[in-house]
Write an enzyme that holds these catalytic residues in place. Structure first.
Site, PDB file in Angstrom:
ATOM      1  N   HIS A  30       0.835  -1.207   0.000  1.00  0.00           N
ATOM      2  CA  HIS A  30       0.000   0.000   0.000  1.00  0.00           C
ATOM      3  C   HIS A  30       0.876   1.267   0.000  1.00  0.00           C
ATOM      4  CE1 HIS A  30      -2.782  -2.810   2.419  1.00  0.00           C
ATOM      5  NE2 HIS A  30      -3.409  -2.622   1.284  1.00  0.00           N
ATOM      6  N   LYS A  54     -15.922  -7.880   5.273  1.00  0.00           N
ATOM      7  CA  LYS A  54     -14.812  -8.438   6.061  1.00  0.00           C
ATOM      8  C   LYS A  54     -14.990  -8.117   7.539  1.00  0.00           C
ATOM      9  CE  LYS A  54     -11.273  -7.922   2.462  1.00  0.00           C
ATOM     10  NZ  LYS A  54     -10.104  -7.122   2.065  1.00  0.00           N
ATOM     11  N   ARG A 103      -2.426  -6.331  -8.241  1.00  0.00           N
ATOM     12  CA  ARG A 103      -1.282  -7.191  -7.920  1.00  0.00           C
ATOM     13  C   ARG A 103      -1.154  -8.324  -8.924  1.00  0.00           C
ATOM     14  NH1 ARG A 103      -3.170  -8.686  -2.143  1.00  0.00           N
ATOM     15  NH2 ARG A 103      -5.094  -8.501  -3.326  1.00  0.00           N
ATOM     16  N   SER A 141      -2.871  -8.164   3.316  1.00  0.00           N
ATOM     17  CA  SER A 141      -2.989  -7.903   4.750  1.00  0.00           C
ATOM     18  C   SER A 141      -3.312  -9.194   5.499  1.00  0.00           C
ATOM     19  CB  SER A 141      -4.077  -6.865   5.002  1.00  0.00           C
ATOM     20  OG  SER A 141      -3.730  -5.673   4.347  1.00  0.00           O
TER      21      SER A 141
HETATM   22  N1  COA Z   1      -0.186  -4.138  -2.024  1.00  0.00           N
HETATM   23  C1  COA Z   1      -0.403  -5.133  -1.197  1.00  0.00           C
HETATM   24  N2  COA Z   1      -1.645  -5.552  -0.856  1.00  0.00           N
HETATM   25  C2  COA Z   1      -2.685  -4.910  -1.388  1.00  0.00           C
HETATM   26  C3  COA Z   1      -2.524  -3.851  -2.267  1.00  0.00           C
HETATM   27  C4  COA Z   1      -1.202  -3.460  -2.580  1.00  0.00           C
HETATM   28  N3  COA Z   1      -0.947  -2.462  -3.413  1.00  0.00           N
HETATM   29  N4  COA Z   1      -3.732  -3.427  -2.649  1.00  0.00           N
HETATM   30  C5  COA Z   1      -4.617  -4.200  -2.007  1.00  0.00           C
HETATM   31  N5  COA Z   1      -3.989  -5.097  -1.248  1.00  0.00           N
HETATM   32  C6  COA Z   1      -4.604  -6.143  -0.438  1.00  0.00           C
HETATM   33  C7  COA Z   1      -5.169  -5.642   0.847  1.00  0.00           C
HETATM   34  O1  COA Z   1      -4.189  -5.699   1.857  1.00  0.00           O
HETATM   35  C8  COA Z   1      -6.299  -6.611   1.089  1.00  0.00           C
HETATM   36  O2  COA Z   1      -5.801  -7.806   1.640  1.00  0.00           O
HETATM   37  P1  COA Z   1      -6.750  -8.798   2.479  1.00  0.00           P
HETATM   38  O3  COA Z   1      -7.936  -9.123   1.643  1.00  0.00           O
HETATM   39  O4  COA Z   1      -5.863  -9.928   2.690  1.00  0.00           O
HETATM   40  O5  COA Z   1      -7.112  -8.062   3.734  1.00  0.00           O
HETATM   41  C9  COA Z   1      -6.775  -6.965  -0.291  1.00  0.00           C
HETATM   42  O6  COA Z   1      -5.709  -6.657  -1.153  1.00  0.00           O
HETATM   43  C10 COA Z   1      -7.978  -6.212  -0.684  1.00  0.00           C
HETATM   44  O7  COA Z   1      -7.715  -4.851  -0.498  1.00  0.00           O
HETATM   45  P2  COA Z   1      -8.667  -3.779  -1.134  1.00  0.00           P
HETATM   46  O8  COA Z   1      -9.033  -4.185  -2.491  1.00  0.00           O
HETATM   47  O9  COA Z   1      -8.081  -2.438  -0.940  1.00  0.00           O
HETATM   48  O10 COA Z   1      -9.975  -3.965  -0.302  1.00  0.00           O
HETATM   49  P3  COA Z   1     -10.280  -3.441   1.078  1.00  0.00           P
HETATM   50  O11 COA Z   1     -11.114  -4.450   1.731  1.00  0.00           O
HETATM   51  O12 COA Z   1      -9.072  -3.022   1.827  1.00  0.00           O
HETATM   52  O13 COA Z   1     -11.112  -2.121   0.744  1.00  0.00           O
HETATM   53  C11 COA Z   1     -12.943  -0.806  -0.058  1.00  0.00           C
HETATM   54  C12 COA Z   1     -12.211  -2.146  -0.114  1.00  0.00           C
HETATM   55  C13 COA Z   1     -13.138  -0.333   1.379  1.00  0.00           C
HETATM   56  C14 COA Z   1     -12.137   0.242  -0.807  1.00  0.00           C
HETATM   57  C15 COA Z   1     -14.298  -1.019  -0.764  1.00  0.00           C
HETATM   58  O14 COA Z   1     -14.981  -2.045  -0.078  1.00  0.00           O
HETATM   59  C16 COA Z   1     -15.138   0.235  -0.770  1.00  0.00           C
HETATM   60  O15 COA Z   1     -14.952   1.101  -1.602  1.00  0.00           O
HETATM   61  N6  COA Z   1     -16.076   0.336   0.177  1.00  0.00           N
HETATM   62  C17 COA Z   1     -16.913   1.502   0.325  1.00  0.00           C
HETATM   63  C18 COA Z   1     -18.361   1.178  -0.017  1.00  0.00           C
HETATM   64  C19 COA Z   1     -18.602   1.382  -1.481  1.00  0.00           C
HETATM   65  O16 COA Z   1     -18.451   2.443  -2.040  1.00  0.00           O
HETATM   66  N7  COA Z   1     -18.995   0.285  -2.111  1.00  0.00           N
HETATM   67  C20 COA Z   1     -19.227   0.256  -3.511  1.00  0.00           C
HETATM   68  C21 COA Z   1     -17.970  -0.094  -4.230  1.00  0.00           C
HETATM   69  S1  COA Z   1     -18.454  -0.855  -5.700  1.00  0.00           S
END
Ligand code: COA
Length: 172
Positions: A30, A54, A103, A141
């Site tokens: 990140h 989650k 990724r 994560s």
């Molecule tokens: N490097 C390493 N790991 C990464 C990464 C990077 N550059 N980018 C993402 N990851 C990992 C994260 O650590 C996470 O790991 P985990 O699943 O093991 O915990 C995984 O990839 C998913 O991360 P991400 O895609 O960022 O999802 P998130 O759960 O952290 O966040 C939100 C998702 C909160 C952004 C999304 O649910 C959201 O926008 N919610 C708001 C509600 C909304 O608007 N909904 C409509 C959207 S369509």
């Protein structure tokens, strides 16, 4: 602050982008994306959110604290939070770009779905995908959480502030 000239040669444009995630916890993957996008945009807003699908390990305040410390070396980054839809935050804060990391091909399908959903709710909201550095492409994560919970060394994937937070929470 470097301001770009307006597209029509008029007033300069202040370009900001939002980088949302649950950051449970923030990893070097990140941080790399925040660093790189901070070179493209005038301001990058790291938005600590809840993923309703989650169950988070770290409480919201803990995740905020780790994010604050982990990106404190980047001058044009702000850290904030929002509960609700990302597009509502974007609308309220006049943000037109969301940064997402890719990724592997496996990330793409879900990301594409989210990008389309966001765009259909807010037409001028663009998703900018950045490829994760090869060395970070396997970090997640949940992997970090699992290794830490068994007492493994996570120093390669997270900054010391995150390591410390695990130590405090797990007592190891
Ligand atoms: N490097 C390493 N790991 C990464 C990464 C990077 N550059 N980018 C993402 N990851 C990992 C994260 O650590 C996470 O790991 P985990 O699943 O093991 O915990 C995984 O990839 C998913 O991360 P991400 O895609 O960022 O999802 P998130 O759960 O952290 O966040 C939100 C998702 C909160 C952004 C999304 O649910 C959201 O926008 N919610 C708001 C509600 C909304 O608007 N909904 C409509 C959207 S369509």
């Amino acid at each position: 602050m470097p301001l770009k000239k307006g597209r029509t040669g008029g007033a300069p444009i202040f370009m900001k982008a939002v980088y949302p995630g649950s950051f449970d916890p923030i990893t070097y993957g990140h941080i790399d994306l925040v660093e790189r996008s901070s070179k493209i945009f005038d301001e990058v807003i790291v938005l600590v959110m809840e993923n309703v699908n989650k169950k988070h390990f770290f409480a919201h305040e803990e995740r905020m604290r780790m994010v604050r410390l982990a990106v404190s070396h980047i001058h044009n980054v702000t850290i904030t939070t929002h509960s609700g839809l990302l597009v509502d935050f974007a609308r309220e804060n006049d943000v037109k770009v969301v940064i997402r990391g890719l990724r592997a091909v496996s990330d793409f399908e879900m990301e594409l779905q989210m990008a389309h959903a966001n765009k259909s709710m807010l037409a001028d909201f663009e998703t900018l995908f950045l490829m994760t550095e090869t060395s970070n492409s396997f970090i997640s994560s949940s992997m970090v959480r699992e290794i830490a919970s068994f007492g493994g060394d996570i120093s390669k994937w997270v900054p010391p502030c995150v390591k410390g937070e695990f130590k405090r929470k797990l007592g190891k």
